[in-house]
Design a protein around this motif. Structure first.
Motif, mmCIF file in Angstrom:
data_model
loop_
_atom_site.group_PDB
_atom_site.id
_atom_site.type_symbol
_atom_site.label_atom_id
_atom_site.label_comp_id
_atom_site.label_asym_id
_atom_site.label_seq_id
_atom_site.Cartn_x
_atom_site.Cartn_y
_atom_site.Cartn_z
ATOM 1 N N SER A 231 0.812 -1.216 0.000
ATOM 2 C CA SER A 231 0.000 0.000 0.000
ATOM 3 C C SER A 231 0.847 1.269 0.000
ATOM 4 O O SER A 231 0.327 2.364 -0.204
ATOM 5 C CB SER A 231 -0.923 0.010 1.221
ATOM 6 O OG SER A 231 -0.152 -0.025 2.418
ATOM 7 N N GLY A 232 2.131 1.129 0.252
ATOM 8 C CA GLY A 232 2.982 2.309 0.335
ATOM 9 C C GLY A 232 3.438 2.829 -1.010
ATOM 10 O O GLY A 232 3.905 3.959 -1.114
ATOM 11 N N ASN B 210 5.768 7.028 -2.833
ATOM 12 C CA ASN B 210 6.129 6.011 -1.855
ATOM 13 C C ASN B 210 5.998 6.616 -0.468
ATOM 14 O O ASN B 210 6.851 7.386 -0.025
ATOM 15 C CB ASN B 210 7.559 5.518 -2.092
ATOM 16 C CG ASN B 210 7.896 4.284 -1.269
ATOM 17 O OD1 ASN B 210 7.556 4.205 -0.090
ATOM 18 N ND2 ASN B 210 8.557 3.333 -1.889
ATOM 19 N N MET B 211 4.914 6.275 0.204
ATOM 20 C CA MET B 211 4.663 6.841 1.524
ATOM 21 C C MET B 211 5.566 6.239 2.587
ATOM 22 O O MET B 211 5.802 6.854 3.629
ATOM 23 C CB MET B 211 3.199 6.640 1.904
ATOM 24 C CG MET B 211 2.213 7.383 1.012
ATOM 25 S SD MET B 211 2.583 9.150 0.818
ATOM 26 C CE MET B 211 2.472 9.722 2.504
ATOM 27 N N CYS B 212 6.078 5.021 2.320
ATOM 28 C CA CYS B 212 6.992 4.394 3.295
ATOM 29 C C CYS B 212 8.281 5.193 3.413
ATOM 30 O O CYS B 212 8.774 5.461 4.512
ATOM 31 C CB CYS B 212 7.304 2.966 2.868
ATOM 32 S SG CYS B 212 5.856 1.900 2.749
ATOM 33 N N LEU B 213 8.826 5.570 2.259
ATOM 34 C CA LEU B 213 10.098 6.293 2.229
ATOM 35 C C LEU B 213 9.909 7.800 2.124
ATOM 36 O O LEU B 213 10.893 8.541 2.054
ATOM 37 C CB LEU B 213 10.942 5.796 1.058
ATOM 38 C CG LEU B 213 11.255 4.298 1.044
ATOM 39 C CD1 LEU B 213 12.025 3.929 -0.221
ATOM 40 C CD2 LEU B 213 12.060 3.918 2.282
ATOM 41 N N GLN B 214 8.634 8.233 2.079
ATOM 42 C CA GLN B 214 8.353 9.662 1.972
ATOM 43 C C GLN B 214 9.045 10.271 0.751
ATOM 44 O O GLN B 214 9.765 11.270 0.851
ATOM 45 C CB GLN B 214 8.783 10.382 3.249
ATOM 46 C CG GLN B 214 7.987 10.001 4.479
ATOM 47 C CD GLN B 214 6.625 10.675 4.529
ATOM 48 O OE1 GLN B 214 6.530 11.886 4.638
ATOM 49 N NE2 GLN B 214 5.568 9.877 4.450
ATOM 50 N N ILE C 191 -3.933 15.915 -2.260
ATOM 51 C CA ILE C 191 -3.927 15.991 -0.789
ATOM 52 C C ILE C 191 -2.925 15.012 -0.176
ATOM 53 O O ILE C 191 -2.527 15.167 0.983
ATOM 54 C CB ILE C 191 -5.337 15.717 -0.226
ATOM 55 C CG1 ILE C 191 -5.829 14.328 -0.639
ATOM 56 C CG2 ILE C 191 -6.320 16.790 -0.678
ATOM 57 C CD1 ILE C 191 -7.143 13.942 0.007
ATOM 58 N N LEU C 192 -2.483 14.024 -0.954
ATOM 59 C CA LEU C 192 -1.472 13.086 -0.455
ATOM 60 C C LEU C 192 -0.136 13.780 -0.231
ATOM 61 O O LEU C 192 0.700 13.306 0.542
ATOM 62 C CB LEU C 192 -1.298 11.923 -1.447
ATOM 63 C CG LEU C 192 -2.512 11.004 -1.625
ATOM 64 C CD1 LEU C 192 -2.256 9.981 -2.733
ATOM 65 C CD2 LEU C 192 -2.843 10.294 -0.314
ATOM 66 N N LEU C 193 0.078 14.909 -0.906
ATOM 67 C CA LEU C 193 1.323 15.654 -0.722
ATOM 68 C C LEU C 193 1.422 16.233 0.687
ATOM 69 O O LEU C 193 2.516 16.535 1.164
ATOM 70 C CB LEU C 193 1.410 16.786 -1.757
ATOM 71 C CG LEU C 193 1.451 16.365 -3.233
ATOM 72 C CD1 LEU C 193 1.362 17.588 -4.129
ATOM 73 C CD2 LEU C 193 2.731 15.592 -3.525
ATOM 74 N N LEU C 194 0.291 16.405 1.338
ATOM 75 C CA LEU C 194 0.275 16.987 2.679
ATOM 76 C C LEU C 194 0.704 15.993 3.750
ATOM 77 O O LEU C 194 0.851 16.363 4.920
ATOM 78 C CB LEU C 194 -1.127 17.522 3.001
ATOM 79 C CG LEU C 194 -1.697 18.551 2.024
ATOM 80 C CD1 LEU C 194 -3.070 19.004 2.482
ATOM 81 C CD2 LEU C 194 -0.759 19.750 1.889
ATOM 82 N N LYS C 195 0.886 14.732 3.355
ATOM 83 C CA LYS C 195 1.250 13.695 4.320
ATOM 84 C C LYS C 195 2.757 13.542 4.502
ATOM 85 O O LYS C 195 3.196 12.703 5.302
ATOM 86 C CB LYS C 195 0.636 12.356 3.899
ATOM 87 C CG LYS C 195 -0.887 12.360 3.950
ATOM 88 C CD LYS C 195 -1.463 10.991 3.647
ATOM 89 C CE LYS C 195 -2.983 10.999 3.759
ATOM 90 N NZ LYS C 195 -3.552 9.651 3.500
ATOM 91 N N PHE C 196 3.538 14.338 3.744
ATOM 92 C CA PHE C 196 4.987 14.272 3.916
ATOM 93 C C PHE C 196 5.365 14.841 5.284
ATOM 94 O O PHE C 196 4.923 15.935 5.663
ATOM 95 C CB PHE C 196 5.697 15.044 2.808
ATOM 96 C CG PHE C 196 5.769 14.303 1.507
ATOM 97 C CD1 PHE C 196 6.850 13.483 1.227
ATOM 98 C CD2 PHE C 196 4.751 14.413 0.563
ATOM 99 C CE1 PHE C 196 6.924 12.792 0.027
ATOM 100 C CE2 PHE C 196 4.822 13.727 -0.634
ATOM 101 C CZ PHE C 196 5.904 12.909 -0.901
ATOM 102 N N LEU C 197 6.199 14.102 6.000
ATOM 103 C CA LEU C 197 6.541 14.474 7.371
ATOM 104 C C LEU C 197 7.333 15.769 7.451
ATOM 105 O O LEU C 197 7.184 16.551 8.390
ATOM 106 C CB LEU C 197 7.341 13.330 8.038
ATOM 107 C CG LEU C 197 6.602 11.988 8.151
ATOM 108 C CD1 LEU C 197 7.509 10.935 8.778
ATOM 109 C CD2 LEU C 197 5.317 12.139 8.981
ATOM 110 N N GLU C 198 8.176 16.014 6.477
ATOM 111 C CA GLU C 198 9.021 17.214 6.489
ATOM 112 C C GLU C 198 8.399 18.349 5.691
ATOM 113 O O GLU C 198 9.099 19.225 5.181
ATOM 114 C CB GLU C 198 10.412 16.878 5.944
ATOM 115 C CG GLU C 198 11.174 15.877 6.807
ATOM 116 C CD GLU C 198 12.597 15.683 6.335
ATOM 117 O OE1 GLU C 198 12.942 16.230 5.273
ATOM 118 O OE2 GLU C 198 13.362 15.001 7.037
ATOM 119 N N LEU C 199 7.092 18.337 5.594
ATOM 120 C CA LEU C 199 6.407 19.335 4.777
ATOM 121 C C LEU C 199 6.630 20.755 5.302
ATOM 122 O O LEU C 199 6.912 21.672 4.531
ATOM 123 C CB LEU C 199 4.908 19.014 4.747
ATOM 124 C CG LEU C 199 4.045 19.924 3.863
ATOM 125 C CD1 LEU C 199 4.487 19.830 2.414
ATOM 126 C CD2 LEU C 199 2.571 19.559 4.002
#
Length: 309
Positions: A33-34, A54-58, A126-134
């Motif tokens: 799913s990542g 890739n949400m796992c590796l951001q 909106i998935l771009l907003l899930k990056f941790l270092e945003l």
């Protein structure tokens, strides 16, 4: 790496060939799913483009396609027509966020990010907003305010140009490290635009790097960056080299020489007045009795008399 996609025609799944970094392939096995393909806006053209997230590796990857005619892939026991080769390259997600920040800046006010990054045509944005270092990324291109523990952002042109300048410098360093020759392209532009070709190769690299960065920003921002970098203006389009063919004119062509000197009458007069060579004198002494003049072979034939019936 071969990926499968359902064609929906009942025949079966169609497979595509992707070139991916090895670590990305391993990450997709650990967490299915990542790794996902999404359609987002292209910040340069404003049209839709395919990206790999890739949400796992951001990490965000742009998808490029290499296409040639009459190519196919042999995958296991099947043959896939088309021969397309897809490859993923890492991309800074801030380029995509910048598109929405500039668009929202027309209102001229600070706004929460979830009200800025909104797109009915590309809802996956909106998935771009899930990056941790945003938040750390946004500091490069925005002014920030915090009210009641909620952050508001506003596009900053000054900060953006400074950030893009760093991107250009990083690209220049990468071009030099990989020994990419950029002088020929820049010199051809300088030749047709009338600018002097600089002996300083650093300027050539900056020109080339600016062109690469411009593929990820709008035309207006690209022009602003060019001025910020103090680059000489390049022509909108390079003119075609001058043709070697004779140019045709609607008016009569003015002769630069007196072609009447080649008239037959003048040539005969010139022959009489000119001195004869030794070969011509020897030919004149030959007995020409019974010989026909060469003109007789090309002259008009006399008409035969036809009797009356």
């Amino acid at each position: 790496m071969a990926g499968r996609a359902n064609c929906g025609d009942g025949v079966g799944t169609r497979q595509h060939v992707f070139l991916l970094p090895e670590y990305l392939k391993d990450a997709s096995k650990k967490m299915k799913s990542g790794l996902m393909f999404i359609k987002l806006v292209n910040p340069c053209s404003g049209e839709g483009a395919l990206y790999l997230l890739n949400m796992c590796l951001q990490q965000l990857f742009e998808i490029k396609v290499f296409k040639e005619k009459h190519h196919s892939w042999f995958i296991n026991q099947s043959v896939q027509s088309g021969g397309l080769l897809y490859f993923a390259t890492p991309m800074d997600p801030l380029f995509l966020l910048l598109h929405y920040l500039i668009k929202a800046d027309k209102e001229g006010k600070f706004q929460p990010l979830d009200q800025v990054v909104v797109d009915d045509m590309f809802p996956d944005c909106i998935l771009l907003l899930k990056f941790l270092e945003l938040e750390k990324l946004l500091r490069h291109v925005t002014e920030e305010k915090e009210i009641d523990q909620k952050k508001y952002y506003k596009y900053s042109k000054e900060k953006t140009l400074k950030w893009l300048e760093k991107k250009v410098n990083q690209t220049v360093a990468a071009l030099k490290t990989n020994n990419v020759n950029v002088g020929a392209r820049v010199q051809s532009i300088a030749f047709f635009s009338g600018h002097q070709i600089s002996s300083d190769k650093e300027e050539d690299y900056v020109h080339y790097a600016h062109g690469l960065i411009s593929d990820y920003i709008s035309k207006e921002l690209s022009d602003d960056l060019s001025k910020y970098l103090k680059l000489p203006e390049s022509p909108a389009s390079l003119p075609n080299p001058p043709s070697k063919k004779v140019k045709l004119s609607d008016g009569p062509v003015e002769a630069k020489e007196d072609y009447t000197k080649f008239n037959t009458k003048d040539l005969k007069t010139e022959k009489k007045n000119s001195k004869m060579t030794a070969a011509q004198k020897a030919l004149a002494k030959v007995d020409k009795t019974g010989m026909k003049s060469i003109d007789s072979f090309f002259g008009a034939k006399p008409l035969k008399k036809v009797g009356k019936f």
